[in-house]
Design a protein around this motif. Structure first.
Motif, PDB file in Angstrom:
ATOM      1  N   GLU A  32       0.815  -1.213   0.000  1.00  0.00           N
ATOM      2  CA  GLU A  32       0.000   0.000   0.000  1.00  0.00           C
ATOM      3  C   GLU A  32       0.850   1.265   0.000  1.00  0.00           C
ATOM      4  N   SER A  73      -1.971  -5.320   4.226  1.00  0.00           N
ATOM      5  CA  SER A  73      -2.323  -3.916   4.429  1.00  0.00           C
ATOM      6  C   SER A  73      -1.287  -3.146   5.243  1.00  0.00           C
ATOM      7  N   HIS A 261     -11.750  13.173  -1.675  1.00  0.00           N
ATOM      8  CA  HIS A 261     -11.970  11.730  -1.828  1.00  0.00           C
ATOM      9  C   HIS A 261     -13.396  11.314  -1.510  1.00  0.00           C
ATOM     10  N   ASN A 320     -10.322   5.616   5.573  1.00  0.00           N
ATOM     11  CA  ASN A 320      -9.810   5.767   4.209  1.00  0.00           C
ATOM     12  C   ASN A 320      -8.833   6.927   4.080  1.00  0.00           C
ATOM     13  N   HIS A 322      -5.659   6.976   4.084  1.00  0.00           N
ATOM     14  CA  HIS A 322      -4.549   6.691   3.167  1.00  0.00           C
ATOM     15  C   HIS A 322      -4.923   7.058   1.729  1.00  0.00           C
ATOM     16  N   TYR A 323      -6.142   6.701   1.350  1.00  0.00           N
ATOM     17  CA  TYR A 323      -6.584   6.980  -0.026  1.00  0.00           C
ATOM     18  C   TYR A 323      -6.981   8.448  -0.191  1.00  0.00           C
ATOM     19  N   ALA A 326      -3.876  10.217  -0.926  1.00  0.00           N
ATOM     20  CA  ALA A 326      -3.501  10.017  -2.332  1.00  0.00           C
ATOM     21  C   ALA A 326      -4.309  10.926  -3.253  1.00  0.00           C
ATOM     22  N   ALA A 327      -5.530  11.278  -2.846  1.00  0.00           N
ATOM     23  CA  ALA A 327      -6.385  12.111  -3.696  1.00  0.00           C
ATOM     24  C   ALA A 327      -5.840  13.518  -3.882  1.00  0.00           C
ATOM     25  N   ARG A 333       1.717   8.354  -5.220  1.00  0.00           N
ATOM     26  CA  ARG A 333       1.669   7.338  -4.179  1.00  0.00           C
ATOM     27  C   ARG A 333       1.785   8.028  -2.835  1.00  0.00           C
ATOM     28  N   SER A 380       2.359  12.806  -0.229  1.00  0.00           N
ATOM     29  CA  SER A 380       2.000  12.500  -1.616  1.00  0.00           C
ATOM     30  C   SER A 380       3.254  12.635  -2.459  1.00  0.00           C
TER      31      SER A 380
END
Length: 459
Positions: A32, A73, A261, A320, A322-323, A326-327, A333, A380
Motif C-alpha cells: 500500500e 495492508s 476523496h 480511508n 490513506h486513499y 492520495a487524492a 503514491r 503524496s
C-alpha cells in the motif's frame, strides 16, 4: 530459481496450493505504500498448523526464505518477500475456533479478519475492539502489534492477545499463554511474538480478549482555528481522565483530502473526530464534558452522530485516510509514516512535522490517534522523481529524530518492517544486541522474513 529443491518438496506437499503464477506472485509482492515490488518465487496456501509446520521444516532444511502474508495492508512492507523464497498466505486458515462469552475471549485462526470476527460475535453482546482501519487479518495484526482508533480506550494487540500457537523456524509447534487473565510463569513468549513481524515464528492460532458491546455510542466532530488549539484540547481531555473511545486529529490538509476523496464538505481547518461509549447517561455526560473542554480552545462546528449509519460513514471516511491522502495528487503514491510521543509533547511533534514538510516542499497530511500520542504523516510523492523521494526520506528521518528527541518512539503503530530499521540502534541502544541474539536463537538459519526489523551490522 534459487530455491528449486525447497519448491519441489513444497509442491509435493501442497500440490496446487503452491502457486508460481505471475499474477499470484505480483499480488503478494505489492504494498500500500511507496516500496517497490518484491516478488516471491512461489506462494504457499496452508490450511492447517500441521501444514505450516511441514512447510517450515522444509524451508529450514533448505534455507528457503518464508514471509508470512495476511491481508497485505501493512504500511512498512512487512509482508514483502525481499529475498524471494515463498510467501506464506495464511488466508485459508480463517476459522473461529471457539467463543467463550463467559470468559470474554475467543480463539481464532490467523487468517480471520477483524470484521468477520465481529460479525460472528454480534449475537454474544461482545466485540473485538482493536481497529486499525483496514480489514486486516488478526494474525497480521498480532504480528505487527496493530492498534488503531480505539486504542486510547481499549488498548492495542499487545493488550488483546492472551495466548497463541506458533510454528517456529524449524517446524516446532509451541503454545504460549493461556485463557487465564494473567500469569507469572516463565518468559512472556506470547508478547515476544506479538509485534515480531514474522521474524521469530509464524502465528497459527490466537486467543483474544473481548469487550462488552457498549449500551450507547455517540460520535461527534468539531473544528478549530489552529492545530495548536486542537492538540491542546486533546491533551487536556486526556489529562482530565475523560474516557474517550476515539479521539482523532486531522490537520487542514487531511480535511482537504477527505473533501476530495469522499465529498465531505468540511471546512479546511483542523478537526477532531470523537466517539463516546457507555450507558446513555454516561455518553451524554462525556460529550457534555468534552464540549466544555473544547470550548476553552475555541472549538466550532459541533456536529453529533448518534445513528449507526452516520457513525459508520464518519469512521469509514477516517479509515480511508490513506486513499484520501492520495487524492491530493493525481497518480501519486503515499509515503506513510508514524511516530508516537508522550501526550505532553504531542503539540510540538505535530507542529515540527508540519514545519519539516513545508521546509522540504512536500504535500503532507497529518492524522492520528492522538489520545495516546500517536499520529501519522502521509506524503503524496512521485516514486519516479528521485529528488522528491529523497526529500520524503529526509522528512521521514527528521520525524523519527523528533520522536526520539521528545521521548517517544519512531513507530506507535506501523512497525519497523523495511523503512524504520535505521532507527533501531538509536531507539534501543545496546538492547539491539539482545534482540539479535533472540533472532539467532529462534531462527538460526535466518529464513523467517529476512531483511526486516533488525538492521545489518552491530548495534
Amino acid at each position: 530459481m534459487p530455491h528449486e529443491t525447497a519448491l519441489s518438496r513444497l509442491a509435493a506437499l501442497l500440490g496446487d496450493r503452491l502457486v508460481n503464477s505471475q499474477a499470484d506472485r505480483r499480488l503478494h509482492g505489492q504494498n500500500e505504500s511507496h516500496y517497490p515490488e518484491a516478488l516471491p518465487e512461489a506462494v504457499a496456501y496452508p490450511e492447517s498448523t500441521q501444514e505450516v509446520s511441514e512447510i517450515l521444516t522444509i524451508c529450514h532444511e533448505t534455507g528457503c526464505p518464508v514471509t508470512a502474508c495476511g491481508a497485505g495492508s501493512s504500511l512498512e512492507g512487512q509482508h514483502l518477500p525481499l529475498q524471494g523464497g515463498i510467501s506464506l498466505d495464511m488466508g485459508r486458515m480463517n476459522k473461529v475456533r471457539a467463543i467463550s462469552a463467559e470468559d470474554l475471549n475467543c480463539t481464532v485462526q490467523p487468517g480471520l479478519t477483524r470484521q468477520t470476527l465481529n460479525t460472528a460475535l454480534r449475537d454474544t453482546g461482545l466485540f473485538f475492539p482493536v481497529d486499525p482501519g483496514a480489514d486486516a487479518t488478526l494474525g497480521g495484526m498480532a504480528a505487527t502489534r496493530a492498534s488503531g482508533t480505539t486504542a486510547v480506550r481499549y488498548g492495542t494487540m499487545r493488550d488483546a492477545v492472551l495466548a497463541l500457537e506458533a510454528v517456529m523456524a524449524d517446524g516446532t509447534v509451541i503454545r504460549t499463554g493461556s485463557r487465564a487473565r494473567k500469569s507469572s510463569t516463565g518468559y512472556d513468549l506470547t508478547h515476544l511474538l506479538v509485534g515480531s513481524e514474522g521474524t521469530l515464528g509464524i502465528i497459527t492460532e490466537l486467543t483474544l480478549r473481548l469487550q462488552g458491546q457498549p449500551e450507547a455510542i455517540s460520535a461527534a466532530t468539531c473544528h478549530f482555528d489552529s492545530i495548536e488549539d486542537a492538540v491542546n484540547c486533546v491533551i487536556l481531555t486526556i489529562q482530565s481522565g475523560l474516557p474517550m473511545a476515539r479521539i482523532e486529529l486531522l490537520d487542514h490538509m487531511m480535511v482537504r483530502g477527505f473533501n476530495l476523496h469522499a465529498g465531505a464538505g468540511l471546512p479546511e481547518k483542523p478537526h477532531l473526530f470523537l466517539e463516546f461509549h457507555g450507558s446513555a447517561a454516561s455518553v451524554a455526560e462525556q460529550a457534555e464534558s468534552f464540549a466544555g473542554i473544547a470550548a476553552e480552545f475555541g472549538a466550532d462546528g459541533w456536529q453529533s452522530a448518534t445513528r449507526p449509519e452516520d457513525r459508520t460513514a464518519l469512521w469509514r471516511m477516517r479509515h480511508n485516510a490513506h486513499y484520501a491522502s492520495a487524492a491530493l495528487r493525481k497518480g501519486g503514491r503515499v509515503w506513510a509514516t508514524d511516530i508516537c510521543v508522550p501526550i505532553s509533547q504531542l503539540a510540538e511533534g505535530v507542529l515540527q512535522a508540519q514545519c519539516d514538510a513545508e521546509r522540504l516542499g512536500l504535500s503532507c497530511t497529518i492524522v492520528g490517534h492522538v489520545g495516546d500520542g500517536n499520529f501519522h504523516a502521509g506524503l503524496s510523492v512521485d516514486p519516479d522523481d528521485p529528488a522528491e523521494m529523497a526529500r520524503a526520506a529526509e522528512f521521514s528521518h527528521a520525524l523519527g529524530e523528533t520522536a526520539l528527541r521528545l521521548g517517544g518512539t519512531v513507530s506507535g503503530e506501523h512497525g519497523i518492517g523495511i523503512g524504520k530499521q535505521g532507527f533501531m540502534a538509536a531507539e534501543h541502544g545496546p538492547a539491539l544486541t539482545y534482540m539479535r541474539a533472540i533472532k539467532q536463537a529462534f531462527d538460526p538459519n535466518g529464513i523467517l522474513n529476512p531483511g526486516k526489523m533488525l538492521p545489518d551490522g552491530p548495534a
